[in-house]
Design a protein around this motif. Structure first.
Motif, mmCIF file in Angstrom:
data_model
loop_
_atom_site.group_PDB
_atom_site.id
_atom_site.type_symbol
_atom_site.label_atom_id
_atom_site.label_comp_id
_atom_site.label_asym_id
_atom_site.label_seq_id
_atom_site.Cartn_x
_atom_site.Cartn_y
_atom_site.Cartn_z
ATOM 1 N N ASP A 222 2.580 3.405 -5.559
ATOM 2 C CA ASP A 222 1.568 3.799 -6.524
ATOM 3 C C ASP A 222 1.477 2.751 -7.629
ATOM 4 O O ASP A 222 2.130 1.694 -7.566
ATOM 5 N N ALA A 223 0.684 3.028 -8.640
ATOM 6 C CA ALA A 223 0.433 2.048 -9.699
ATOM 7 C C ALA A 223 1.677 1.744 -10.523
ATOM 8 O O ALA A 223 1.752 0.699 -11.178
ATOM 9 N N GLN B 146 1.871 11.188 2.620
ATOM 10 C CA GLN B 146 0.812 10.185 2.517
ATOM 11 C C GLN B 146 1.204 8.911 3.267
ATOM 12 O O GLN B 146 0.380 8.311 3.969
ATOM 13 N N THR C 86 0.815 -1.218 0.000
ATOM 14 C CA THR C 86 0.000 0.000 0.000
ATOM 15 C C THR C 86 0.848 1.267 0.000
ATOM 16 O O THR C 86 0.316 2.357 -0.190
ATOM 17 N N LEU D 41 4.743 6.246 -2.604
ATOM 18 C CA LEU D 41 3.828 7.373 -2.488
ATOM 19 C C LEU D 41 4.545 8.554 -1.836
ATOM 20 O O LEU D 41 5.612 8.394 -1.227
#
Length: 294
Positions: A218-219, A228, A215, A224
């Motif tokens: 990012d894609a 965040q 998690t 991230l």
């Protein structure tokens, strides 16, 4: 490239991370960094073959199971930390010197490369970084790949300095939820005990909180933004000054979460190297099932 100019190319998001563009600039300067390719995934033993098929020019292949783990055993787990003298020797064979700048990558969002980062930091090396986005980020910049076994390198002088990253054993991990945060960073289905593809029992250590390490990406497999990630840790109780212990299946992906802590500006927590593979093999240890910590 001098030490000052080397530090200038470090990713402004976090000193731990290097972007593909920054690495391209790095390899065009002298001295060039030592680049390590640590391609490894559960269920895929062909990391070296993947490296031969295409790798960043100048990168050396680092076999995770050979160089970044000791002998698998029921007592110690699937990927215990290797003997320190053997690790030092393996790093020297890769051409790493005490003053080398090291950049590490994989093709799975640094979830494997982070093990090499953590271990080099554990051994006292500070100028070590992860390529944000890994091999895919390099390819996305339009850069070519090299094929084959790579070029020989000069034997390095890297020296292991003791324990610059903190670890805990099973006994300490067992009591940690009563004094701090114990994080299980495996996939939710493994944490809850709905599936267990690798180890002898399913579930999690009682009191552990689930925060899957994937998690933090990012894609495109990049980390991230730090703020965040920091918020994600805060939601499970890991804030400034919080002393967290982190585990996963066998001590590999937990190091990715520890890297994420540092990227977020938090002090990196403690690694439980044996992780679930060690805990679950000990039938005297309790387990918890379901989505709740206990």
């Amino acid at each position: 490239m001098t030490t000052d100019s080397a530090s200038a190319t470090v990713n402004q998001v976090s000193p731990l991370l290097v972007s593909a563009r920054e690495l391209i600039d790095d390899v065009a300067s002298l001295p060039t960094p030592v680049i390590l390719d640590v391609r490894w995934q559960l269920g895929d033993p062909l990391g070296r073959e993947h490296y031969y098929s295409g790798h960043i020019p100048g990168a050396q292949y680092l076999d995770l199971t050979d160089a970044l783990a000791g002998q698998r055993s029921q007592r110690e787990g699937r990927h215990p930390l290797p003997p320190r003298d053997e690790f030092q020797e393996d790093m020297r064979r890769l051409g790493i010197n005490n003053d080398s700048r090291v950049v590490i990558y994989d093709d799975v969002g640094n979830t494997s490369a982070a093990r090499a980062w953590w271990m080099l930091r554990w051994a006292g090396k500070t100028d070590v970084h992860l390529l944000d986005g890994g091999l895919k980020a390099w390819i996305a910049e339009g850069e070519d790949l090299a094929v084959g076994p790579g070029n020989p390198v000069e034997y390095g002088d890297f020296t292991f300095e003791l324990d610059h990253m903190r670890t805990v054993n099973a006994e300490t991990a067992a009591g940690w939820p009563d004094q701090g945060v114990l994080l299980d960073v495996r996939a939710p289905e493994r944490y809850a005990g709905r599936m267990e593809p690798m180890d002898s029992r399913a579930g999690h250590i009682p009191g552990a909180i689930n925060l899957p390490t994937g998690t933090f990406l990012d894609a495109k497999g990049r980390f991230l933004p730090p703020e965040q990630i920091r918020t994600m840790f805060a939601e499970v109780g890991v804030t400034d000054g919080a002393d967290a212990v982190v585990y996963c299946g066998s001590g590999i992906h937990a190091t990715h979460a520890l890297a994420a802590m540092e990227i977020a500006g938090l002090e990196a927590g403690r690694l439980y190297p044996g992780s679930w593979s060690q805990w679950s093999a000990d039938r005297t240890r309790p387990i918890a099932l379901g989505e709740n910590p206990r």
